[in-house]
Structures are given as C-alpha cells and as structure tokens.
Design a protein around this motif. Sequence first.
Motif, PDB file in Angstrom:
ATOM      1  N   ASN A  98       0.671  -1.322   0.036  1.00 60.11           N
ATOM      2  CA  ASN A  98       0.045   0.147   0.010  1.00 60.11           C
ATOM      3  C   ASN A  98       1.082   1.206  -0.054  1.00 60.11           C
ATOM      4  O   ASN A  98       1.774   1.296   0.980  1.00 60.11           O
ATOM      5  N   ASN A 114      -1.989 -11.725  17.506  1.00 61.52           N
ATOM      6  CA  ASN A 114      -2.640 -11.691  16.199  1.00 61.52           C
ATOM      7  C   ASN A 114      -2.754 -12.916  15.466  1.00 61.52           C
ATOM      8  O   ASN A 114      -1.658 -13.737  15.429  1.00 61.52           O
ATOM      9  N   ASP A 129       4.270  -5.665  10.094  1.00 64.90           N
ATOM     10  CA  ASP A 129       3.119  -4.661  10.134  1.00 64.90           C
ATOM     11  C   ASP A 129       2.217  -5.106   8.972  1.00 64.90           C
ATOM     12  O   ASP A 129       1.070  -4.901   9.156  1.00 64.90           O
ATOM     13  N   ASN A 130       2.832  -5.197   7.803  1.00 66.34           N
ATOM     14  CA  ASN A 130       1.986  -5.726   6.679  1.00 66.34           C
ATOM     15  C   ASN A 130       1.285  -6.859   6.899  1.00 66.34           C
ATOM     16  O   ASN A 130       0.068  -7.062   6.167  1.00 66.34           O
ATOM     17  N   THR A 179      -1.683  -6.040   8.893  1.00 70.06           N
ATOM     18  CA  THR A 179      -2.846  -5.082   8.133  1.00 70.06           C
ATOM     19  C   THR A 179      -3.442  -5.899   7.095  1.00 70.06           C
ATOM     20  O   THR A 179      -4.592  -5.766   6.940  1.00 70.06           O
ATOM     21  N   GLN A 180      -2.894  -6.708   6.309  1.00 70.40           N
ATOM     22  CA  GLN A 180      -3.410  -7.457   5.508  1.00 70.40           C
ATOM     23  C   GLN A 180      -4.428  -8.598   5.962  1.00 70.40           C
ATOM     24  O   GLN A 180      -5.476  -8.678   5.535  1.00 70.40           O
ATOM     25  N   HIS A 229      -6.123  -8.223   8.696  1.00 72.51           N
ATOM     26  CA  HIS A 229      -7.149  -7.494   9.174  1.00 72.51           C
ATOM     27  C   HIS A 229      -8.174  -7.287   8.165  1.00 72.51           C
ATOM     28  O   HIS A 229      -9.305  -7.178   8.068  1.00 72.51           O
ATOM     29  N   SER A 230      -7.441  -6.688   6.944  1.00 75.80           N
ATOM     30  CA  SER A 230      -8.411  -6.553   5.859  1.00 75.80           C
ATOM     31  C   SER A 230      -8.935  -7.623   5.203  1.00 75.80           C
ATOM     32  O   SER A 230     -10.136  -7.564   4.855  1.00 75.80           O
TER      33      SER A 230
END
Length: 182
Positions: free
Chosen positions: A39, A103, A142-143, A146-147, A149-150
């Motif tokens: 992103n 996570n 982090d990615n 983030t991915q 969660h998306s």
Amino acid sequence: MASNDNRTVTTKIRAGLVVAGQQQATKDIAAFNRMVSLNFHSGTNSIEKQHKGEALKEIEKTGQLTQLTQKLLTYRGYVDEQFKDHFRATKMVFKNLLNKSGNKVSDRVLNNHLILLATSIVIAEKEKFGFNLDDLNQWTYDNIVTQTHSIQNEDEISIFWRIFDYLVQSHQAMDGVHFCVE
C-alpha cells in the motif's frame, strides 16, 4: 487445481506477478490471500522524494536496473542452499511475535510474506542493501497484520453479516417476516 478424479494437482510456480490498482483485491478474498499487498499512500511527495524519483528514472534509462536483476541471479545457487533454514527460522520468530501480540494470521499470508523476507535475508549476506533489515522485518510484521485485518473485514461471510445487520437495523428485514431465528 482439481483433476477429474477429485485429487489435487499442483503445478510449480515459475513466475511472479505484479497487480497494480487503486484498491486492494478484497472482492476476491482467495486472490487477496495469495498476494502480498503493498500500500502506497498517495499524496504530495517531499522535494527530496521527488528528486530521488527523478534520479531513479535516470538510472532506469541507463539500463542499470537490468544489471541489478542479473547480479541478483548470480546468487540463485546460494539462495537455493540457504533459503529453507532462513525461512524456518524466520517463520518461528514471526509466529512467536504474532502469538505474543494475539494476532492470528493464515499460514498463506504469513508464508507469502516470509518467502520474500527470507530471500532478502539470504541475499543480504552477500550484498549490502540500501535499507536496514530490521526495518524490513518490522514492515513485514506490520503488513502481515494489516493484510490479515483487511481479509477478516472483507471476507464473504463478514460482508453478508454487515449487509444483514444493515437490513435489520433499517427495518428492511424483520424477524419472523424475512428470516426466522429460533
């Protein structure tokens, strides 16, 4: 890929693919699970970033980026030898970090990211990068989060329940009329 006898058939991966667009591929969660989403936040770049972008374009015109690819290919044998051990070690570290932070991520998303990270770690043993591997580790972590969660927010089931909730809240779907909860 399924065969006529319902057995799974696998095919070796022989190429990578870059998908460019303005949105994440969350409409097809199966595809989104199989990619590493990069992103880039649009907006105004600083003067320094603009100069670096122009310098990169000039380097590209000279063909030196092709030479970079050729240089990386010289490490193919070394990567083949070292990759599995680095991948396993990196995966253990990341699984521990993700578990400690609570996570939960899919193996596919984790593995896709760690393949790139482990390859970078192996090559960094031979070549100096213009960035710090600790920063790459942090970005990868982090990615992945983030991915994940998306994906969790955009899978088909969650979309169905968000629509259902909207219809109930707006009185367009009513218990006993449009659906029955027992």
